[in-house]
Design a protein around this motif. Structure first.
Motif, short mmCIF file in Angstrom:
data_model
loop_
_atom_site.label_atom_id
_atom_site.label_comp_id
_atom_site.label_asym_id
_atom_site.label_seq_id
_atom_site.Cartn_x
_atom_site.Cartn_y
_atom_site.Cartn_z
N ARG A 160 0.82 -1.21 0.00
CA ARG A 160 0.00 0.00 0.00
C ARG A 160 0.86 1.27 0.00
NH1 ARG A 160 -3.36 -2.25 5.11
NH2 ARG A 160 -1.18 -2.43 5.75
N HIS A 161 2.13 1.14 0.28
CA HIS A 161 2.99 2.30 0.55
C HIS A 161 3.31 3.10 -0.70
CE1 HIS A 161 5.80 4.30 3.33
NE2 HIS A 161 6.61 4.40 2.29
N LEU A 162 3.55 2.41 -1.82
CA LEU A 162 3.93 3.04 -3.08
C LEU A 162 2.98 2.57 -4.17
CD1 LEU A 162 7.78 2.46 -2.81
CD2 LEU A 162 6.65 4.68 -2.70
N GLU A 163 2.53 3.50 -5.00
CA GLU A 163 1.56 3.18 -6.04
C GLU A 163 1.98 3.75 -7.39
OE1 GLU A 163 -1.36 1.39 -5.91
OE2 GLU A 163 -0.69 0.81 -3.91
N ALA A 164 1.87 2.93 -8.43
CA ALA A 164 2.08 3.42 -9.79
C ALA A 164 0.78 4.08 -10.25
CB ALA A 164 2.45 2.26 -10.72
N VAL A 165 0.82 5.38 -10.46
CA VAL A 165 -0.39 6.14 -10.81
C VAL A 165 -0.09 7.05 -11.99
CG1 VAL A 165 -1.23 6.07 -8.43
CG2 VAL A 165 0.12 8.04 -9.20
N SER A 166 -1.14 7.60 -12.56
CA SER A 166 -0.96 8.50 -13.70
C SER A 166 -0.16 9.73 -13.27
CB SER A 166 -2.31 8.93 -14.27
OG SER A 166 -3.00 9.77 -13.37
N GLN A 167 0.63 10.23 -14.18
CA GLN A 167 1.43 11.40 -13.88
C GLN A 167 0.55 12.59 -13.51
OE1 GLN A 167 3.72 11.64 -17.51
NE2 GLN A 167 5.29 10.22 -16.74
N ARG A 168 -0.58 12.69 -14.17
CA ARG A 168 -1.49 13.82 -13.90
C ARG A 168 -1.96 13.82 -12.46
NH1 ARG A 168 -6.98 14.54 -13.86
NH2 ARG A 168 -7.30 12.37 -14.47
N THR A 169 -2.44 12.66 -11.95
CA THR A 169 -2.95 12.65 -10.59
C THR A 169 -1.83 12.78 -9.56
OG1 THR A 169 -2.95 10.22 -10.59
CG2 THR A 169 -5.03 11.32 -11.10
N ASN A 170 -0.68 12.20 -9.85
CA ASN A 170 0.42 12.32 -8.90
C ASN A 170 0.85 13.77 -8.74
OD1 ASN A 170 2.53 11.06 -7.19
ND2 ASN A 170 3.91 11.86 -8.75
N ARG A 171 0.84 14.49 -9.83
CA ARG A 171 1.27 15.89 -9.77
C ARG A 171 0.18 16.79 -9.21
NH1 ARG A 171 4.82 15.15 -15.37
NH2 ARG A 171 5.96 13.37 -14.47
N GLN A 172 -1.08 16.42 -9.42
CA GLN A 172 -2.16 17.15 -8.77
C GLN A 172 -2.11 16.98 -7.25
OE1 GLN A 172 -5.70 15.58 -10.57
NE2 GLN A 172 -5.73 17.08 -12.22
N LYS A 173 -1.85 15.76 -6.83
CA LYS A 173 -1.79 15.46 -5.40
C LYS A 173 -0.59 16.12 -4.73
CE LYS A 173 -0.96 11.66 -2.18
NZ LYS A 173 -0.77 10.21 -2.02
N ALA A 174 0.58 16.03 -5.37
CA ALA A 174 1.82 16.59 -4.82
C ALA A 174 2.03 16.10 -3.39
CB ALA A 174 1.79 18.11 -4.94
N ASP A 175 2.16 17.03 -2.44
CA ASP A 175 2.43 16.62 -1.06
C ASP A 175 1.23 16.86 -0.13
OD1 ASP A 175 2.41 19.38 -0.86
OD2 ASP A 175 4.53 19.57 -0.39
N GLN A 176 0.03 16.87 -0.71
CA GLN A 176 -1.17 17.19 0.06
C GLN A 176 -1.71 15.99 0.84
OE1 GLN A 176 -3.75 20.27 -2.25
NE2 GLN A 176 -2.88 18.93 -3.79
N ASP A 177 -2.32 16.27 1.98
CA ASP A 177 -2.92 15.21 2.77
C ASP A 177 -4.40 15.06 2.42
OD1 ASP A 177 -4.46 17.08 4.22
OD2 ASP A 177 -3.13 17.07 5.95
N VAL A 178 -5.11 14.21 3.15
CA VAL A 178 -6.50 13.90 2.80
C VAL A 178 -7.46 15.06 3.02
CG1 VAL A 178 -6.25 11.42 3.15
CG2 VAL A 178 -6.90 12.87 5.08
N ALA A 179 -7.05 16.07 3.79
CA ALA A 179 -7.88 17.26 3.94
C ALA A 179 -7.77 18.19 2.74
CB ALA A 179 -7.49 18.02 5.21
N GLU A 180 -6.76 17.93 1.89
CA GLU A 180 -6.47 18.83 0.78
C GLU A 180 -6.64 18.20 -0.59
OE1 GLU A 180 -2.84 21.19 3.04
OE2 GLU A 180 -2.53 19.12 2.35
N TRP A 181 -6.49 16.88 -0.68
CA TRP A 181 -6.59 16.20 -1.97
C TRP A 181 -7.10 14.78 -1.77
CZ3 TRP A 181 -5.01 11.72 -4.29
CH2 TRP A 181 -5.19 11.64 -5.68
#
Length: 232
Positions: A160-181
């Motif tokens: 669960r620690h590391l996930e292969a995800v789309s570049q778009r969503t990873n960059r949208q998420k950045a360093d935000q927590d669940v209150a932010e993204w």
């Protein structure tokens, strides 16, 4: 539960990969009978309902003072088992829907991956730290040794620690927590059952906004059991 089955299926997939997880799982399963008398006992797996897991999270004010990703968490992926494949490549191999071609010392080409954050199948991915490095720093990792932080950045013992995800969503998420993204609505309960055990495994705190967001999300999710193992 279905989520537990998904995680265990991915553990099995990584076991078949024959690298880091096989060795780690074998070590844990045999440690009690083979370790020297002076060795510490392995951490015990904890299982409890999601609501209780959230209640167990320590609450603290977050502080990003002094954060420098490369300096504090390492400037690149490591190859802990020295098989030629670094952490990023191990995750890509483990999570591929269509396996990439592997040449030389773990050069990957082709392949496809299911980015569940946005429910898209993609051929170009980023590797996401589900609990981002900056968020970990804010939540307590600043007090760790640098070696522990590098281990966190490259942790493969929990799928669960590391996930292969789309570049778009990873960059949208950045360093935000669940209150932010958050990912798309249909997978938010799944995201919750990844975020919470990671924080518990590493004894990372949540701030009040994060706790409120987790509690609100959990109210709309099944109160199913989640399992985590504290990282020594």
């Amino acid at each position: 539960m279905a989520e537990t089955a998904q995680v265990r299926a991915r553990i099995g997939k990584r076991w078949r990969r024959g690298g880091w997880l096989a060795a780690a799982a074998l070590t844990l399963s045999t440690l009690a009978g083979t370790a020297p008398a002076h060795s510490a006992a392995p951490a015990q797996e904890v299982t409890l309902p999601l609501s209780q897991a959230i209640a167990r999270l320590p609450v603290a004010v977050e502080d990003r003072t002094g954060y420098d990703r490369d300096r504090e968490f390492g400037s690149g992926w490591t190859d802990e088992d020295r098989d030629g494949c670094n952490t990023r490549q191990e995750v890509l191999l483990a999570e591929a829907v269509t396996p990439p071609t592997v040449t030389g010392r773990c050069t990957l080409s082709g392949g496809s991956w299911y980015s569940w954050y946005d429910e898209q199948t993609v051929t170009a991915t980023d590797i996401d730290h589900v609990v981002p490095l900056a968020e970990a720093w804010d939540s307590g990792a600043k007090f760790w040794t640098r070696d522990r932080r590098v281990a966190y950045a490259n942790y493969l013992n929990d799928p669960r620690h590391l996930e292969a995800v789309s570049q778009r969503t990873n960059r949208q998420k950045a360093d935000q927590d669940v209150a932010e993204w958050l990912p798309v609505e249909s997978v938010r309960c799944r995201y919750l059952t990844y975020w919470v055990p990671i924080k518990l495994s590493w004894s990372l705190a949540v701030d009040t906004a994060e706790l409120d967001a987790l509690s609100a999300l959990a109210a709309d999710c099944p109160d199913s059991d989640i399992t985590y193992t504290p990282v020594p």
